[in-house]
Scaffold this motif. Structure first.
Motif, PDB file in Angstrom:
ATOM      1  N   ALA A  41      15.147  68.516   8.353  1.00 46.14           N
ATOM      2  CA  ALA A  41      14.326  67.342   8.088  1.00 46.14           C
ATOM      3  C   ALA A  41      13.636  67.411   6.727  1.00 46.14           C
ATOM      4  O   ALA A  41      13.405  66.388   6.095  1.00 46.14           O
ATOM      5  N   THR A  42      13.328  68.623   6.274  1.00 49.55           N
ATOM      6  CA  THR A  42      12.602  68.714   5.021  1.00 49.55           C
ATOM      7  C   THR A  42      13.434  68.234   3.842  1.00 49.55           C
ATOM      8  O   THR A  42      12.894  67.867   2.817  1.00 49.55           O
ATOM      9  N   LEU A  43      14.736  68.269   4.020  1.00 49.02           N
ATOM     10  CA  LEU A  43      15.597  67.854   2.920  1.00 49.02           C
ATOM     11  C   LEU A  43      15.729  66.341   2.845  1.00 49.02           C
ATOM     12  O   LEU A  43      16.185  65.806   1.856  1.00 49.02           O
ATOM     13  N   GLN A  44      15.314  65.677   3.909  1.00 43.20           N
ATOM     14  CA  GLN A  44      15.451  64.234   3.898  1.00 43.20           C
ATOM     15  C   GLN A  44      14.265  63.611   3.174  1.00 43.20           C
ATOM     16  O   GLN A  44      13.253  64.240   2.965  1.00 43.20           O
ATOM     17  N   SER A  45      14.420  62.347   2.849  1.00 37.58           N
ATOM     18  CA  SER A  45      13.366  61.695   2.097  1.00 37.58           C
ATOM     19  C   SER A  45      12.135  61.493   2.980  1.00 37.58           C
ATOM     20  O   SER A  45      12.227  61.409   4.191  1.00 37.58           O
ATOM     21  N   TYR A  46      10.989  61.386   2.335  1.00 36.99           N
ATOM     22  CA  TYR A  46       9.737  61.255   3.061  1.00 36.99           C
ATOM     23  C   TYR A  46       9.615  59.835   3.553  1.00 36.99           C
ATOM     24  O   TYR A  46       9.423  58.907   2.774  1.00 36.99           O
ATOM     25  N   TYR A  47       9.806  59.665   4.840  1.00 37.42           N
ATOM     26  CA  TYR A  47       9.711  58.309   5.371  1.00 37.42           C
ATOM     27  C   TYR A  47       8.992  58.400   6.699  1.00 37.42           C
ATOM     28  O   TYR A  47       9.609  58.411   7.760  1.00 37.42           O
ATOM     29  N   PRO A  48       7.673  58.506   6.652  1.00 32.48           N
ATOM     30  CA  PRO A  48       6.948  58.837   7.881  1.00 32.48           C
ATOM     31  C   PRO A  48       6.982  57.730   8.921  1.00 32.48           C
ATOM     32  O   PRO A  48       6.801  57.984  10.091  1.00 32.48           O
ATOM     33  N   ILE A  49       7.199  56.491   8.489  1.00 37.24           N
ATOM     34  CA  ILE A  49       7.183  55.421   9.481  1.00 37.24           C
ATOM     35  C   ILE A  49       8.292  54.428   9.166  1.00 37.24           C
ATOM     36  O   ILE A  49       8.481  54.042   8.019  1.00 37.24           O
ATOM     37  N   SER A  50       9.046  54.083  10.182  1.00 38.82           N
ATOM     38  CA  SER A  50      10.170  53.178   9.948  1.00 38.82           C
ATOM     39  C   SER A  50       9.697  51.734  10.050  1.00 38.82           C
ATOM     40  O   SER A  50       8.658  51.442  10.625  1.00 38.82           O
ATOM     41  N   ARG A  51      10.492  50.860   9.484  1.00 40.85           N
ATOM     42  CA  ARG A  51      10.156  49.452   9.513  1.00 40.85           C
ATOM     43  C   ARG A  51      10.061  48.957  10.948  1.00 40.85           C
ATOM     44  O   ARG A  51       9.211  48.159  11.295  1.00 40.85           O
ATOM     45  N   ARG A  52      10.955  49.479  11.749  1.00 43.32           N
ATOM     46  CA  ARG A  52      10.946  49.064  13.140  1.00 43.32           C
ATOM     47  C   ARG A  52       9.611  49.376  13.819  1.00 43.32           C
ATOM     48  O   ARG A  52       9.051  48.557  14.520  1.00 43.32           O
ATOM     49  N   SER A  53       9.104  50.586  13.581  1.00 40.53           N
ATOM     50  CA  SER A  53       7.856  50.911  14.265  1.00 40.53           C
ATOM     51  C   SER A  53       6.681  50.148  13.657  1.00 40.53           C
ATOM     52  O   SER A  53       5.694  49.906  14.345  1.00 40.53           O
ATOM     53  N   LEU A  54       6.805  49.761  12.383  1.00 40.15           N
ATOM     54  CA  LEU A  54       5.776  48.887  11.819  1.00 40.15           C
ATOM     55  C   LEU A  54       5.735  47.575  12.614  1.00 40.15           C
ATOM     56  O   LEU A  54       4.674  47.160  13.093  1.00 40.15           O
ATOM     57  N   VAL A  55       6.912  46.965  12.755  1.00 36.42           N
ATOM     58  CA  VAL A  55       6.985  45.703  13.488  1.00 36.42           C
ATOM     59  C   VAL A  55       6.441  45.882  14.890  1.00 36.42           C
ATOM     60  O   VAL A  55       5.690  45.069  15.410  1.00 36.42           O
ATOM     61  N   TYR A  56       6.826  47.004  15.488  1.00 34.84           N
ATOM     62  CA  TYR A  56       6.430  47.253  16.858  1.00 34.84           C
ATOM     63  C   TYR A  56       4.916  47.380  16.978  1.00 34.84           C
ATOM     64  O   TYR A  56       4.299  46.825  17.876  1.00 34.84           O
ATOM     65  N   ASN A  57       4.344  48.095  16.026  1.00 36.00           N
ATOM     66  CA  ASN A  57       2.897  48.320  16.112  1.00 36.00           C
ATOM     67  C   ASN A  57       2.095  47.056  15.876  1.00 36.00           C
ATOM     68  O   ASN A  57       1.037  46.878  16.480  1.00 36.00           O
TER      69      ASN A  57
END
Lengths: 328, 368
Positions: B145-161
């Motif tokens: 996971a550390t090699l992946q880009s920093y994306y703490p929150i997905s668009r989907r969970s934004l919409v959901y929240n």
């Protein structure tokens, strides 16, 4: 306990004699690749939903028809729209109709219609012609998934088309049904519908990833296969042959098929597409080449053409159209 | 590869991929079940494809699966090669090892290279077959996971929240048919008169977003853009009730209407639309991105927060930097006077709980 014959999908078998009445009647011209065949068989074996993703026009939806046809199983298609709720696929309850029937009965007099018993009803899934307002069961109709849950002698194939269109909660709501104990309750009639242990529904789900990813718990349950576009001339030709075979029309000459497939694939690879054409577009295009004019389009001409003939069939966006003119 | 054991591979691979691919026990059981069948696990290649089908749920997952598969397969094969042909042999080998240890401890001589001398001494061929356990097996799985880009929150969970930010008020037109009430009414009256309609529900929640832009926030611009877009277009909020203003570092005096900071509005004017039920979310790293601790910034921010609290108490701060990085920076100080959350899924849902007036009663969320 009866030993149930394990279902296996081959992709090229004819329909069995004992096909269900809701099974597709027409053979499906579908060329199934080895990996896809395996995915279907694994889904049949584990009875987990099979999630198919891929470009538009790669045959995601047609696969369900092909499976249902070959195995002779009923196919219930559920087209998902943005307002679809998970319950719609299970059942619908018509309270207004029941109220209406009560009023009509009152006006028409005290005579109650002859009550049909469950056994008399021709099809328990459909509401009877003579409805009795005293019986709430006459006012519920089953959705695609509900019908599949009621199958007792064989499983049903349920196609949930374009699941990504639905509301956020939809996949999660669906998940509670598509898992042990494979049951749901109809609140209005207090019935609990449980799928037969041996004949759980076969669920095929397609998605275009239009609205972002599906939720992780849902994905976890599914088998996943990404459908690639058939990128070889031979595969395309095989698809063409299967189509013409089933429609029993004269197929284009082998030469024209090869030339068209080659041309199509190079264009598809070289151009920067905003909306790449799918298999169905190719078939239409080939049909136009073959039969639109009195004589089939000449192969030599096609190879020499800098502009593709019948471009209307392939380019569905203005920017694609413009690119094609520029590149050639 | 005659004695290929699928179950062993399945187990090892499951343990390795479990957390990254978010798999559960039922996925393991399904894979086990499939691995018993010859159709799905005849050889390594077939098994690989089967496991991909069950465990991978996007093309990106394949990039995690492939290296793990390679290394697990290599491990299993290496272990099989190392396994001695007879169990007696194995015991003998362990006896030998015991003997060897004794002999070493007996010698205890400060020789420069004791192993060399031992090997020279013993010409016994059995010694070379001595089983050596590979130490690699129980290494902690490397974190991909550390090699992946920093994306703490997905668009989907934004919409959901965002959907939790609601204040339903039934003040729309009376157009929604209430079937249950209609049936109930006609049952009570004994006859059917008219359908019962209810007013349409409307989400009356109001949201004011104040977003730090440019400077240290530049790497997070795609978050802030997503946040504003989802709040105004993809949430259940009324688009008219969502307002976003931008500022740089500290909102003092004026804020901006656009993300490029070109259309200034007086802060007092921007807050004028704010009433006690307006939810305010401030999005800023509060100096945590660069680790500064500047008194001016803290003082300016506190003054701004005090001004804001005169309008509404439904106030939360989202910080795109993880909480571990706040320490020592101005963010740590500012977090004392406002509920501050790091901007991941949990943080956002906590922040939304705060701005809808139902803050968490437990836990250590926020600094307030």
């Amino acid at each position: 306990m009866t030993v149930v014959e394990r279902l296996k999908f081959y992709g090229d078998r004819p329909q069995p004699e004992s096909a269900h009445k809701d099974a597709p009647q027409q053979p499906e011209p579908y060329v199934v690749t080895e990996p896809l065949k395996k995915a279907v068989n694994l889904a049949l074996f584990l009875r987990r939903p099979l999630l198919l993703e891929g470009d538009a026009g790669c045959g995601k939806t047609r696969l369900a028809y092909s499976v249902a046809y070959e195995l002779g199983l009923p196919l219930y298609r559920w087209d998902v729209r943005s307002s679809t709720r998970a319950q719609d696929g299970l059942y619908e309850y018509d309270a207004i109709l029941r109220l209406h029937d009560v009023e009509v009965q009152k006006i028409a007099g005290a005579e109650r219609p002859s009550v049909q018993t469950e056994a008399e009803a021709e099809d328990p899934d459909e509401p009877p012609a003579q409805r009795d307002p005293g019986n709430p069961k006459h006012y519920r109709t089953f959705g695609p998934l509900g019908k599949a849950f009621r199958m007792r002698d064989r499983p049903a194939v349920v196609l949930i088309d374009e699941i990504d269109k639905a509301d956020l909660d939809f996949p999660n709501d669906l998940l509670t049904v598509l898992d042990e104990p494979w049951a749901f309750t109809i609140r209005e009639t207090r019935e609990t519908i449980t799928a037969d242990e041996q004949h759980k529904p076969i669920v095929i789900i397609t998605s275009n990833k239009e609205k972002g990813n599906l939720p992780a718990p849902f994905l976890r349950r599914c088998l996943y296969r990404y459908l690639d576009f058939p990128n070889q001339t031979d595969t395309l030709k095989k698809i063409v042959q299967r189509h013409y075979e089933i429609q029993s029309e004269a197929a284009p000459t082998d030469e024209l098929q090869t030339a068209a497939a080659d041309k199509f694939l190079t264009e598809r690879k070289n151009l920067k597409w905003f909306k790449p054409p799918g298999t169905s577009e190719f078939l239409d295009w080939l049909k136009a080449l073959h039969a639109f004019e009195d004589d089939p389009y000449s192969t030599g001409q096609l190879n020499a053409d800098t502009h593709l003939p019948y471009r209307e069939l392939l380019f569905k966006r203005q920017d694609d159209w413009r690119n094609s003119a520029k590149a050639s | 590869m005659s004695d290929f054991d699928p179950q062993e591979v399945v187990l090892r691979l499951f343990l390795r991929l479990r957390s990254n691919l978010k798999l559960g026990v039922s996925e393991y059981l399904a894979a086990r079940q499939a691995a018993v069948e010859a159709d799905f696990a005849a050889d390594a290649e077939a098994l690989e494809d089967t496991l991909k089908l069950i465990w991978c749920h996007s093309l990106i997952d394949y990039t995690q699966f492939d290296p793990a598969w390679q290394s697990v397969l290599a491990q299993v094969q290496a272990q099989r090669r190392r396994r001695p042909p007879f169990p007696e042999r194995r015991r003998a080998a362990s006896d030998l090892r015991q003997r060897q240890i004794e002999s070493v401890s007996q010698q205890q001589s400060p020789v420069a290279m004791p192993q060399m001398t031992q090997r020279e001494k013993r010409s016994d061929p059995e010694m070379r077959a001595l089983p050596v356990q590979a130490p690699t097996l129980f290494m902690p799985e490397e974190n991909v996971a550390t090699l992946q880009s920093y994306y703490p929150i997905s668009r989907r969970s934004l919409v959901y929240n965002w959907r939790y930010l609601r204040r339903p008020v039934a003040d729309g037109p009376k157009t929604v048919l209430d079937i249950a009430a209609t049936v109930q009414q006609s049952t009570r009256q004994g006859f059917y008169l008219a359908p019962v309609y209810v007013r349409k529900l409307r989400n009356a929640a109001r949201l004011l977003l104040l977003i730090d832009q440019n400077g240290s926030m530049t790497p997070f611009h795609h978050f802030t853009r997503d946040l504003v877009e989802t709040a105004s277009k993809e949430s259940s909020l009324d688009p008219e009730n969502v307002e976003a203003y931008y500022f740089q570092n500290v909102p003092a005096g004026s804020v901006f209407r656009d993300p490029y900071l070109t259309m200034p509005v007086l802060l007092a004017e921007a807050l004028a639309t704010c009433d006690e039920s307006t939810s305010v979310l401030v999005l800023s790293d509060a100096g945590a991105a660069r680790g500064y601790r500047m008194r001016d910034r803290v003082r300016g921010t506190i003054r701004f927060l005090q001004q804001l609290k005169r309008y509404t108490t439904l106030l939360a701060w989202l910080n795109p930097m993880p909480e571990s990085r706040w320490e020592g920076s101005s963010a740590e100080v500012i977090a004392q006077s406002v509920p501050m959350f790091q901007m991941d899924n949990e943080g956002l849902s906590n922040a939304i709980d705060v701005v809808r007036g139902q803050p968490l009663k437990h836990g250590n969320a926020g600094g307030a």
